[in-house]
Each structure stands twice: as C-alpha cells, then as structure tokens.
Scaffold this active site. Structure first.
Site, short mmCIF file in Angstrom:
data_model
loop_
_atom_site.label_atom_id
_atom_site.label_comp_id
_atom_site.label_asym_id
_atom_site.label_seq_id
_atom_site.Cartn_x
_atom_site.Cartn_y
_atom_site.Cartn_z
N ASP A 138 0.85 -1.20 0.00
CA ASP A 138 0.00 0.00 0.00
C ASP A 138 0.88 1.24 0.00
O ASP A 138 2.02 1.20 0.47
CB ASP A 138 -0.84 0.10 1.29
N1 URA Z 1 -0.85 -5.81 4.24
C1 URA Z 1 -1.37 -4.58 4.17
O1 URA Z 1 -2.37 -4.29 4.79
N2 URA Z 1 -0.75 -3.66 3.40
C2 URA Z 1 0.37 -3.92 2.71
O2 URA Z 1 0.89 -3.04 2.03
C3 URA Z 1 0.90 -5.22 2.80
C4 URA Z 1 0.27 -6.15 3.57
#
Ligand code: URA
Length: 248
Positions: free
Chosen positions: A104
């Site tokens: 993310d």
């Molecule tokens: N889990 C998440 O919530 N975000 C990420 O970027 C990776 C794993």
C-alpha cells in the site's frame, strides 16, 4: 539457449504463459519471420521473435532488485494525481521492471523489483505461499484473545485468513507492536486483519520477504540480489513441466 516460446514471452513480461500459448496457437507469434506453432522453441539471443507484431527484446540475464520502499510511494506505473512512484527510485536506464506483489502507499519496507515476469508471477501466486513478515504498530492494547484470533485466522470480507505467526508482541505508548508472518498476500491484508479485531494499524513495514531481510538496506535504497539469493528464490517457486497449478 533455446527455450519454449511461451516461457520466453512470459519471462519478457508480455503476458502469462497461458496468454502466450493462445497467441502462438492463433499464429500471432513469429520466429525469424515464420509463424510459430505450439511447442516450438527459440533462442531470444540469436533469433527475432515477434509477438503480435512487436519485437521481443531478449536479454542475457534478468535483473532482481530488493528495495526498501518509503511510505508515501505508490507501487503503480503511473498515478493520475502525480504522487511519487516506486519506479522513480531506480534509474530509468534499467528498463521496465515489475514489482512482485504490491505494498500500500502508506506501507514501508521490502519489495522485489524485476524484469523476470515469470518469476514475479510465481512468487506472488498464492499457491506458493511465500512468507512475508510485517512489523505492525496497532492502536491500543491487543488482548490475548485478539492475538490468538490473528494467529488462527480472522474472517474478512473475502473469507477466513490462513494461520499466521506472531512474534515479538509488546505494548507501549498506547500501541501494540508485533511482527506478523503471513503465507498469503491479499489486498491490504494486515490492515484489514487488525481492523477486524478492532485495533487499526498506524504503521506497517515489511521487514522480511521469504529469507530476505531488511537489515542494512536504508529506506528508499535498493540492492541487487546475489546469484545465491536468486537461486534460492527460484527454488521456492519451482517450475514443473506442464504445471497447471497456476491459474491466470
Ligand atoms: N498488508 C497490508 O495491509 N498492506 C500492505 O501493504 C501489505 C500487507
């Protein structure tokens, strides 16, 4: 070295093996000007391969980079809002790379970049259950019941999560810190798991990808994988002849 055409096309990142097979079957792939048939092999270093009219550029070896992504950087190729992109962190002359999975925008930490489309696809595929470890800071104090639930599996809108491993759980300053190791990689999974037990994530960092550790790699920097690391990664997601475990 001659290899099957669908493997060469997938490795160049033009599409999956299955897609490549359908292009070959449809007569859309030529080798030195002659339409290829399913099962044909070619050598991308010495032969001219056209895929739907586009020349496939062969390389001697692939590139594998391990990058420590800063928060605020997107794992997409472009962003209509002009936010920073992960591909801006590596020199343009390196050529087109893919990320293995995504993080993310607000997540930091380890992500692999490569031009080996085939390996990227296999590593990110849920069938291979590659381990990823995240350092999590969550709001409030998680009860033992919630910790147990995270380990056993919690129900998300896309189903029950697989068993996870928790390590180094500690509490301080109104937060719980923990390390969680997952063998699946659903969208925003860690954040959704913590939300499901009522303790939203306030910081998230991927600190291990398979056997690759973040130690020594500064935020925003990358390093090439060693030959040994590349071989180990390939061993984790072995190729099998006529492997049909991997859906599109
Ligand atoms: N889990 C998440 O919530 N975000 C990420 O970027 C990776 C794993």
């Amino acid at each position: 070295m001659k290899e099957r055409l669908q493997k060469i096309i997938a490795a160049a990142g033009l599409g999956s093996r299955r897609q490549a097979e359908s292009w070959i079957a449809a007569g859309e792939v030529t080798v030195d000007g002659i339409a290829a048939a399913l099962g044909d092999k070619a050598d991308p270093a010495t032969q001219t391969i056209l895929v739907r009219g586009k020349k496939l550029v062969g390389r001697r070896g692939h590139l594998y980079l391990l990058l420590n992504k800063p928060a605020g950087v997107m794992c997409t190729r472009s962003d209509p809002q002009g936010r920073p992109l992960i591909f801006d962190l590596v020199p343009e002359k390196i050529g087109v790379l893919f990320t293995v999975g995504r993080l993310d925008m607000t997540t930091e930490g380890l992500i692999l970049l490569t031009d080996d489309g085939e390996l990227a696809h296999r590593l990110a595929h849920p069938a291979f259950k590659v381990e990823k470890t995240y350092l999590v800071r969550a709001r409030g104090k998680l009860s033992q019941e919630h910790l147990d639930a995270l380990e056993r599996g919690v129900v998300l809108e896309d189903g029950l999560t697989a068993p996870a491993r928790l390590d180094r759980v500690r509490f301080g300053g109104g937060h719980t810190w923990l390390e969680i190791t997952l063998r699946e990689g659903r969208n925003r999974q860690v954040r959704r798991m913590l939300e499901a037990v009522g303790h939203p994530v306030s910081r998230l960092k991927r600190i291990r990808y398979a056997f690759l550790e973040i130690d020594g790699l500064e935020t925003g920097r990358y390093r090439p994988l060693t030959q040994g690391e590349i071989a180990r990664l390939k061993n984790l997601v072995p190729e099998r002849k006529n492997d049909r475990r991997l859906p599109e």
